[in-house]
Design a protein around this motif. Sequence first.
Motif, PDB file in Angstrom:
ATOM      1  N   VAL A 203       0.839  -1.198   0.000  1.00 57.10           N
ATOM      2  CA  VAL A 203       0.000   0.000   0.000  1.00 57.10           C
ATOM      3  C   VAL A 203       0.877   1.252   0.000  1.00 57.10           C
ATOM      4  O   VAL A 203       0.627   2.205  -0.746  1.00 57.10           O
ATOM      5  N   LEU A 204       1.926   1.260   0.837  1.00 53.98           N
ATOM      6  CA  LEU A 204       2.821   2.411   0.890  1.00 53.98           C
ATOM      7  C   LEU A 204       3.448   2.700  -0.476  1.00 53.98           C
ATOM      8  O   LEU A 204       3.514   3.859  -0.905  1.00 53.98           O
ATOM      9  N   SER A 205       3.907   1.673  -1.163  1.00 51.02           N
ATOM     10  CA  SER A 205       4.543   1.886  -2.464  1.00 51.02           C
ATOM     11  C   SER A 205       3.561   2.448  -3.478  1.00 51.02           C
ATOM     12  O   SER A 205       3.942   3.239  -4.352  1.00 51.02           O
ATOM     13  N   SER A 206       2.290   2.072  -3.377  1.00 51.34           N
ATOM     14  CA  SER A 206       1.271   2.663  -4.252  1.00 51.34           C
ATOM     15  C   SER A 206       1.107   4.152  -3.953  1.00 51.34           C
ATOM     16  O   SER A 206       0.961   4.973  -4.865  1.00 51.34           O
ATOM     17  N   ASN A 211       2.238   9.790  -5.297  1.00 56.19           N
ATOM     18  CA  ASN A 211       2.910  11.036  -4.909  1.00 56.19           C
ATOM     19  C   ASN A 211       3.946  11.464  -5.948  1.00 56.19           C
ATOM     20  O   ASN A 211       4.686  12.429  -5.732  1.00 56.19           O
ATOM     21  N   GLY A 212       4.033  10.721  -7.045  1.00 54.22           N
ATOM     22  CA  GLY A 212       4.914  11.096  -8.139  1.00 54.22           C
ATOM     23  C   GLY A 212       6.266  10.429  -8.137  1.00 54.22           C
ATOM     24  O   GLY A 212       7.130  10.774  -8.962  1.00 54.22           O
ATOM     25  N   GLY A 213       6.495   9.458  -7.238  1.00 51.56           N
ATOM     26  CA  GLY A 213       7.818   8.874  -7.119  1.00 51.56           C
ATOM     27  C   GLY A 213       7.902   7.412  -7.469  1.00 51.56           C
ATOM     28  O   GLY A 213       6.970   6.822  -8.024  1.00 51.56           O
ATOM     29  N   ASN A 214       9.044   6.822  -7.127  1.00 53.27           N
ATOM     30  CA  ASN A 214       9.303   5.391  -7.286  1.00 53.27           C
ATOM     31  C   ASN A 214       9.756   4.832  -5.937  1.00 53.27           C
ATOM     32  O   ASN A 214      10.567   5.455  -5.252  1.00 53.27           O
ATOM     33  N   ARG A 300      -2.354   9.384 -10.690  1.00 55.08           N
ATOM     34  CA  ARG A 300      -2.884   8.077 -10.332  1.00 55.08           C
ATOM     35  C   ARG A 300      -1.714   7.094 -10.325  1.00 55.08           C
ATOM     36  O   ARG A 300      -0.859   7.131 -11.222  1.00 55.08           O
ATOM     37  N   GLY A 301      -1.682   6.229  -9.360  1.00 59.24           N
ATOM     38  CA  GLY A 301      -0.601   5.254  -9.327  1.00 59.24           C
ATOM     39  C   GLY A 301      -0.885   4.142  -8.343  1.00 59.24           C
ATOM     40  O   GLY A 301      -1.203   4.405  -7.180  1.00 59.24           O
ATOM     41  N   VAL A 302      -0.814   2.909  -8.804  1.00 66.91           N
ATOM     42  CA  VAL A 302      -0.964   1.743  -7.939  1.00 66.91           C
ATOM     43  C   VAL A 302       0.085   0.707  -8.320  1.00 66.91           C
ATOM     44  O   VAL A 302       0.668   0.762  -9.403  1.00 66.91           O
ATOM     45  N   ILE A 303       0.297  -0.222  -7.417  1.00 71.39           N
ATOM     46  CA  ILE A 303       1.278  -1.278  -7.643  1.00 71.39           C
ATOM     47  C   ILE A 303       0.564  -2.593  -7.934  1.00 71.39           C
ATOM     48  O   ILE A 303      -0.411  -2.942  -7.267  1.00 71.39           O
ATOM     49  N   GLU A 373      -9.739  -1.468 -14.494  1.00 70.34           N
ATOM     50  CA  GLU A 373      -9.592  -0.113 -15.032  1.00 70.34           C
ATOM     51  C   GLU A 373      -8.338   0.572 -14.496  1.00 70.34           C
ATOM     52  O   GLU A 373      -7.767   1.453 -15.135  1.00 70.34           O
ATOM     53  N   GLN A 374      -7.886   0.166 -13.289  1.00 68.89           N
ATOM     54  CA  GLN A 374      -6.689   0.756 -12.702  1.00 68.89           C
ATOM     55  C   GLN A 374      -5.401   0.284 -13.376  1.00 68.89           C
ATOM     56  O   GLN A 374      -4.329   0.829 -13.136  1.00 68.89           O
ATOM     57  N   LEU A 375      -5.512  -0.734 -14.229  1.00 66.20           N
ATOM     58  CA  LEU A 375      -4.315  -1.266 -14.894  1.00 66.20           C
ATOM     59  C   LEU A 375      -3.561  -0.191 -15.675  1.00 66.20           C
ATOM     60  O   LEU A 375      -2.342  -0.233 -15.790  1.00 66.20           O
ATOM     61  N   LYS A 376      -4.294   0.778 -16.197  1.00 66.15           N
ATOM     62  CA  LYS A 376      -3.631   1.830 -16.978  1.00 66.15           C
ATOM     63  C   LYS A 376      -2.754   2.722 -16.099  1.00 66.15           C
ATOM     64  O   LYS A 376      -1.914   3.464 -16.600  1.00 66.15           O
ATOM     65  N   TYR A 377      -2.950   2.636 -14.772  1.00 62.42           N
ATOM     66  CA  TYR A 377      -2.142   3.430 -13.835  1.00 62.42           C
ATOM     67  C   TYR A 377      -1.224   2.546 -12.989  1.00 62.42           C
ATOM     68  O   TYR A 377      -0.673   2.996 -11.983  1.00 62.42           O
ATOM     69  N   ALA A 378      -1.060   1.290 -13.389  1.00 68.70           N
ATOM     70  CA  ALA A 378      -0.336   0.323 -12.563  1.00 68.70           C
ATOM     71  C   ALA A 378       1.146   0.277 -12.891  1.00 68.70           C
ATOM     72  O   ALA A 378       1.543   0.380 -14.054  1.00 68.70           O
ATOM     73  N   TYR A 379       1.948   0.085 -11.849  1.00 64.61           N
ATOM     74  CA  TYR A 379       3.396  -0.049 -11.974  1.00 64.61           C
ATOM     75  C   TYR A 379       3.807  -1.426 -11.443  1.00 64.61           C
ATOM     76  O   TYR A 379       3.100  -2.021 -10.627  1.00 64.61           O
ATOM     77  N   PRO A 380       4.966  -1.931 -11.875  1.00 59.94           N
ATOM     78  CA  PRO A 380       5.415  -3.244 -11.380  1.00 59.94           C
ATOM     79  C   PRO A 380       5.618  -3.231  -9.870  1.00 59.94           C
ATOM     80  O   PRO A 380       5.960  -2.208  -9.270  1.00 59.94           O
TER      81      PRO A 380
END
Length: 436
Positions: A203-206, A211-214, A300-303, A373-380
Motif C-alpha cells: 500500500v505504501l509503495s502505491s 505522490n509522483g515517485g518510485n 494516479r498510481g498503484v502497484i 480499469e486501474q491497470l492503466k495506472y499500474a506499476y510493477p
Amino acid sequence: MMNKQMLIAAAFALGSSAPAMATTHIDMMFPAPVDGKLTVKMNQLIKDFNQMHSDIKVRPIFTGSYDTTKQKAEAAAKAGRPPALVIMSANYTTDLAINHEILPMSELFQYGPDKNATAFLKENFFKAVQKNAMFNGKAYAMPFQNSTPILYFNKDLFKKAGIQGAPQTWKELREDARKLTSRQNGQWGIMLPSTNNDYCAWVLSSLVHANGGNFNNPDYPGEVYYNSVTTIGALDLYKDLIFKDKSMPEGVLDSKQIDAQFLSGKLGMTILSTGSLTFIRNHAKSFHLGVAMLPKKFRRGVIIGGASLVSFKGISDAQKKAAYQLLRYLTSPKINGEWSRFTGYFAPRKKAYDLPKMKQFLAKHPSAKVAFEQLKYAYPWYSTYETVAVRQAMENQVAALISNKDLSPAEVAATAQKNADKILAPYQRETALNQQ
C-alpha cells in the motif's frame, strides 16, 4: 487350433508384456493470503485436472501466506523434494531467479507448441503484469492471479456524513476521513494495513507512486528509494491521519482487523487488495458497499500485486512436462476467468475477458471493473535482491512511525534506507559496483 484356455493365457501374456502408462507425481504449493475459501476452490481445480490427466497426479499443498509459501518451497527444494509448480508472490520472481532457485519458463514450454515462453507471456498477458514475471529479459514465471489496492468505502456512512462520492485526491481523503470519524460511536474514518507481511509496503509503495515517485528502481534489483521526498511524503500521510486528523487509530493494523471493523459498519474507508473483493462483497450485508480507484496526489498510481506460477529447479523431465500441462490449465482463459470471478483478483490472461461468463459477471458486478480499469495506472511490484528482508526494512519503520508521535517520517525513512542498503550491499558489489 488353440483351445479357450490357451487363447486366454496368450492374451494375458500379451497384455502383461505391454508397459503400463507411468504416472508422474508432482507437488503444487499454493497460498491463500486473502480468503480461506480459496483453498477449497484450488483443491477442486486440481481434482478436476487430475481426473482429466490419468498419467499425472498433482498433490496440492496449502502453504499459508506469501512469505511462508516462499519459505516452504525453498525448504522442500533443499530437502530434495522441489515443488514442480508454486503459486508464488509475483515480486519474488527476481530474487528466486538471482539465487538460481527456479527454472526459466522455457524449461517447461519445451514440452508444448509454444516453445518461446517469453513470447507467450508478452502475447497473452496484460503488459502491467509482465515485468514481474521476467528477469534479464527471460520469462521465469507466468502470471496467475493479480491485484491492485483499491479503496473500499461504506456508502451509508458517506451519505450520513454528507459526502458525495469517493475521494479523488489525498486532500479529499483526509477531509472525508475526518468527517467519517466518530469516537463516541467507535467509528473510524480510515484504516490502512501496516503489518510487515507485505500489505504495508504494498500500500505504501502505491502511495509513493501516487505522490509522483518510485519506491525502488524497476530496472535494477539492488536499489530502493526509501529516503526520497516522495516516500517521506507518503509516510507523512500515515502520520497525519493518525496524530493530526485522528481519523485512524495508532499502532499496527492487520487486514483481518480491518475486515472486521469495516464489515461491522464502523469504518468509513480502507485500502485493501482486489483479492478481498468477493469476500467483502459477500459479507457486507448491513450497508451498501462502494469501491473506487485509489486517490491521487500528483498522479494516479498503484502497484501490481498477486501471484505468478514458478517451477523450482531439481524436478525431472517428466515432472517438467506435467508442470507445463498444469500451468497451461491454470492460466487458460477459462480457468483464469473462473478463478477471477471466485476470488476478486483480476485475470491476467487477456482472453479471459472475451468469454461470455466474464462479460456477464462484470455486467452484474461493476465493482469488479475497478482493478481492471486501474491497470492503466499500474506499476510493477517492487522486486529486489532479498525482497522480503528489504521490504521489511521499511515495514518495521512504518510500524515504529505509527506507534510513536515523536518520530518523524524523515527519521524512519533514513533508517529504513540504511538498513535496506546493508541487505542489498552484496548484490551491489557483485553487479553495479563490480568493475571487472
